[in-house]
Motif scaffolding. Structure first.
Motif, PDB file in Angstrom:
ATOM      1  N   SER A 170       1.503  -1.012  -0.272  1.00  0.00           N
ATOM      2  CA  SER A 170       0.370   0.213  -0.477  1.00  0.00           C
ATOM      3  C   SER A 170       0.676   1.008  -0.014  1.00  0.00           C
ATOM      4  CB  SER A 170      -1.083  -0.242   1.025  1.00  0.00           C
ATOM      5  OG  SER A 170      -1.845  -0.855   1.200  1.00  0.00           O
ATOM      6  N   TYR A 171       0.656   2.756  -0.577  1.00  0.00           N
ATOM      7  CA  TYR A 171       1.188   3.222  -1.011  1.00  0.00           C
ATOM      8  C   TYR A 171       0.504   4.300  -0.166  1.00  0.00           C
ATOM      9  CZ  TYR A 171       4.270   0.540  -3.915  1.00  0.00           C
ATOM     10  OH  TYR A 171       4.847  -0.654  -4.929  1.00  0.00           O
ATOM     11  N   LYS A 172       1.577   5.036  -0.457  1.00  0.00           N
ATOM     12  CA  LYS A 172       0.777   6.440   0.236  1.00  0.00           C
ATOM     13  C   LYS A 172       1.489   8.061  -0.332  1.00  0.00           C
ATOM     14  CE  LYS A 172      -1.058   5.718   4.817  1.00  0.00           C
ATOM     15  NZ  LYS A 172      -0.500   5.113   6.296  1.00  0.00           N
ATOM     16  N   VAL A 198      10.058   4.108   4.675  1.00  0.00           N
ATOM     17  CA  VAL A 198       8.533   6.001   4.722  1.00  0.00           C
ATOM     18  C   VAL A 198       9.542   6.672   3.908  1.00  0.00           C
ATOM     19  CG1 VAL A 198       7.938   7.956   6.005  1.00  0.00           C
ATOM     20  CG2 VAL A 198       7.394   5.516   6.904  1.00  0.00           C
ATOM     21  N   ALA A 199      10.032   7.724   3.194  1.00  0.00           N
ATOM     22  CA  ALA A 199      10.510   9.655   2.826  1.00  0.00           C
ATOM     23  C   ALA A 199      10.244   9.928   3.889  1.00  0.00           C
ATOM     24  CB  ALA A 199      10.329   8.517   1.337  1.00  0.00           C
ATOM     25  N   GLN A 200      11.108  10.801   3.780  1.00  0.00           N
ATOM     26  CA  GLN A 200      10.789  11.933   4.242  1.00  0.00           C
ATOM     27  C   GLN A 200      11.949  13.383   3.368  1.00  0.00           C
ATOM     28  OE1 GLN A 200      11.511  11.679   8.396  1.00  0.00           O
ATOM     29  NE2 GLN A 200       9.066  12.452   9.082  1.00  0.00           N
ATOM     30  N   PHE A 201      11.190  14.717   3.544  1.00  0.00           N
ATOM     31  CA  PHE A 201      11.839  15.183   3.049  1.00  0.00           C
ATOM     32  C   PHE A 201      12.201  17.196   4.030  1.00  0.00           C
ATOM     33  CE2 PHE A 201      13.692  19.300  -0.035  1.00  0.00           C
ATOM     34  CZ  PHE A 201      14.810  18.272  -0.140  1.00  0.00           C
ATOM     35  N   ASN A 202      13.153  17.682   4.210  1.00  0.00           N
ATOM     36  CA  ASN A 202      13.444  18.087   5.658  1.00  0.00           C
ATOM     37  C   ASN A 202      12.473  18.144   6.749  1.00  0.00           C
ATOM     38  OD1 ASN A 202      15.632  19.438   4.177  1.00  0.00           O
ATOM     39  ND2 ASN A 202      13.978  20.811   3.225  1.00  0.00           N
ATOM     40  N   ALA A 234       5.198   3.235   1.982  1.00  0.00           N
ATOM     41  CA  ALA A 234       4.664   2.424   2.037  1.00  0.00           C
ATOM     42  C   ALA A 234       4.706   1.237   2.797  1.00  0.00           C
ATOM     43  CB  ALA A 234       6.156   1.889   0.510  1.00  0.00           C
ATOM     44  N   ASP A 235       3.725   0.429   2.513  1.00  0.00           N
ATOM     45  CA  ASP A 235       3.038  -0.108   3.377  1.00  0.00           C
ATOM     46  C   ASP A 235       3.750  -1.523   3.011  1.00  0.00           C
ATOM     47  OD1 ASP A 235       2.526   1.273   5.281  1.00  0.00           O
ATOM     48  OD2 ASP A 235       0.021   1.599   5.056  1.00  0.00           O
ATOM     49  N   TRP A 236       4.683  -2.514   3.261  1.00  0.00           N
ATOM     50  CA  TRP A 236       4.706  -3.678   2.787  1.00  0.00           C
ATOM     51  C   TRP A 236       4.068  -4.622   3.481  1.00  0.00           C
ATOM     52  CZ3 TRP A 236      10.970  -2.758   2.253  1.00  0.00           C
ATOM     53  CH2 TRP A 236      11.271  -1.870   1.439  1.00  0.00           C
ATOM     54  N   ASN A 237       4.302  -5.510   2.593  1.00  0.00           N
ATOM     55  CA  ASN A 237       3.306  -7.169   3.647  1.00  0.00           C
ATOM     56  C   ASN A 237       4.397  -7.832   2.682  1.00  0.00           C
ATOM     57  OD1 ASN A 237       0.477  -6.626   4.292  1.00  0.00           O
ATOM     58  ND2 ASN A 237       0.314  -5.855   1.890  1.00  0.00           N
ATOM     59  N   TRP A 296      13.560   2.350   7.289  1.00  0.00           N
ATOM     60  CA  TRP A 296      12.708   1.286   6.626  1.00  0.00           C
ATOM     61  C   TRP A 296      12.333   0.699   8.514  1.00  0.00           C
ATOM     62  CZ3 TRP A 296      16.754   3.354   3.975  1.00  0.00           C
ATOM     63  CH2 TRP A 296      16.285   2.812   2.936  1.00  0.00           C
ATOM     64  N   LYS A 297      11.399   0.278   8.869  1.00  0.00           N
ATOM     65  CA  LYS A 297      10.496  -0.093   9.821  1.00  0.00           C
ATOM     66  C   LYS A 297      10.688  -1.887   9.671  1.00  0.00           C
ATOM     67  CE  LYS A 297       7.993   4.260  11.413  1.00  0.00           C
ATOM     68  NZ  LYS A 297       8.755   4.510  12.011  1.00  0.00           N
ATOM     69  N   ASP A 298      11.660  -2.262  10.969  1.00  0.00           N
ATOM     70  CA  ASP A 298      11.108  -3.564  11.326  1.00  0.00           C
ATOM     71  C   ASP A 298       9.950  -4.152  12.104  1.00  0.00           C
ATOM     72  OD1 ASP A 298      12.141  -6.712  12.175  1.00  0.00           O
ATOM     73  OD2 ASP A 298      13.677  -5.991  10.382  1.00  0.00           O
ATOM     74  N   ASP A 299       9.810  -5.790  11.548  1.00  0.00           N
ATOM     75  CA  ASP A 299       8.943  -6.544  12.375  1.00  0.00           C
ATOM     76  C   ASP A 299       9.779  -6.403  14.032  1.00  0.00           C
ATOM     77  OD1 ASP A 299       6.388  -6.734  11.462  1.00  0.00           O
ATOM     78  OD2 ASP A 299       7.337  -8.908  10.647  1.00  0.00           O
TER      79      ASP A 299
END
Lengths: 154, 110
Positions: free
Chosen positions: A103-105, B53-57, B64-67, B92-95
């Motif tokens: 799922s992308y945001k 998650v991508a953040q800028f400033n 993106a939520d990965w399955n 990147w967030k790990d389980d």
């Protein structure tokens, strides 16, 4: 029944043909249950809202030799301005143990609603993509991927 | 896991204002799906990166939520429209609760 036997009557032949026909009918229905799971997932997110076609370019290979690594690219047509942009994109598969893939945001800062990743596919199946626009409209696209070697391990 | 996941990110060093460019990311991670069984028939527990998650400033621009259906060594690419110079933070967030972070600078010049 012996195929070349002279006793093979017309009735037997017809009976066999109907069994084969029934099996052919049954085959697509087996994946139907999974299609329902995907439909349920979409319903969970958006209720009974209408899914329009168009606007989505879902790019997947027609034939994937290795189900462990299948590239998937989604691009949604949108000006990506603060007033009109793509909020979210969900990708599902109807033949995997779990229906969700990614799922992308998106935000207007992206400039272009396009993203690529790589997925695992257990078998030949459909990829279903739903895009949510900032005005609440939903769009859907579907593509079939033939998988030669499934990517489930096991 | 044998090695610590290492992120690799490709961001162009310099872009023009208003340019829309692609950012490509890759991180080494086995993405154990929780569907596999080991030789004794026991299910190998799930351990995947479930979010990118991508953040800028400091502002989130893409998520993106990965399955578990995402391949090992997950690849993710997306686009960004250049406005000003700054720094990307990719997480990147790990389980298991750990975060893997990569920071990349972007220069916007005409």
């Amino acid at each position: 029944m012996v195929w070349n036997s002279i006793e093979t009557t017309r009735r037997e032949a017809l009976g066999l043909a109907s069994i084969l026909g029934f099996a052919a009918l049954l085959a697509p229905r087996m994946s139907f249950a999974d299609e329902q799971t995907v439909a349920a997932e979409i319903k969970k997110l958006y209720g009974d809202k209408k899914l329009e076609s168009g606007k989505i370019k879902l790019d997947v290979p027609e034939i994937a030799e290795n189900g462990l690594v299948v590239p998937v690219n989604v691009e949604v047509e949108s000006p990506m301005t603060d007033a009109d942009y793509v909020k979210a994109v969900h990708v599902f598969a109807d033949g995997n143990p779990l229906p969700g893939i990614v799922s992308y945001k998106f935000t207007p800062a992206c400039g272009k609603a396009s993203a690529s990743t790589r997925m695992r596919l257990a078998q030949t199946q459909n990829i279903i993509c739903v895009a949510e626009m900032s005005n609440g409209n939903l769009h859907m696209a579907k593509a079939n991927v033939k998988v030669t070697i499934g990517g489930c391990g096991g | 896991m044998a090695t610590k996941p290492t992120p690799r990110v490709r961001v162009p060093a310099q872009v023009k204002p208003g340019e829309i460019f692609e950012i490509k990311t890759l991180i080494s991670h086995e993405m154990e799906s929780g569907q596999r069984k080991d030789s004794s028939g026991k299910v190998v527990p799930r351990k995947i990166i479930n979010k990118f998650v991508a953040q800028f400033n400091g502002k989130t621009v893409f998520e993106a939520d990965w399955n578990p259906a995402i391949s090992a060594n997950p690849y993710q690419s997306f686009f960004y429209k250049a406005v000003e110079s700054g720094e990307f933070t990719f997480t990147w967030k790990d389980d298991d609760g750990s975060d893997y972070v990569s920071k990349n600078k972007l220069t916007v010049a005409a």
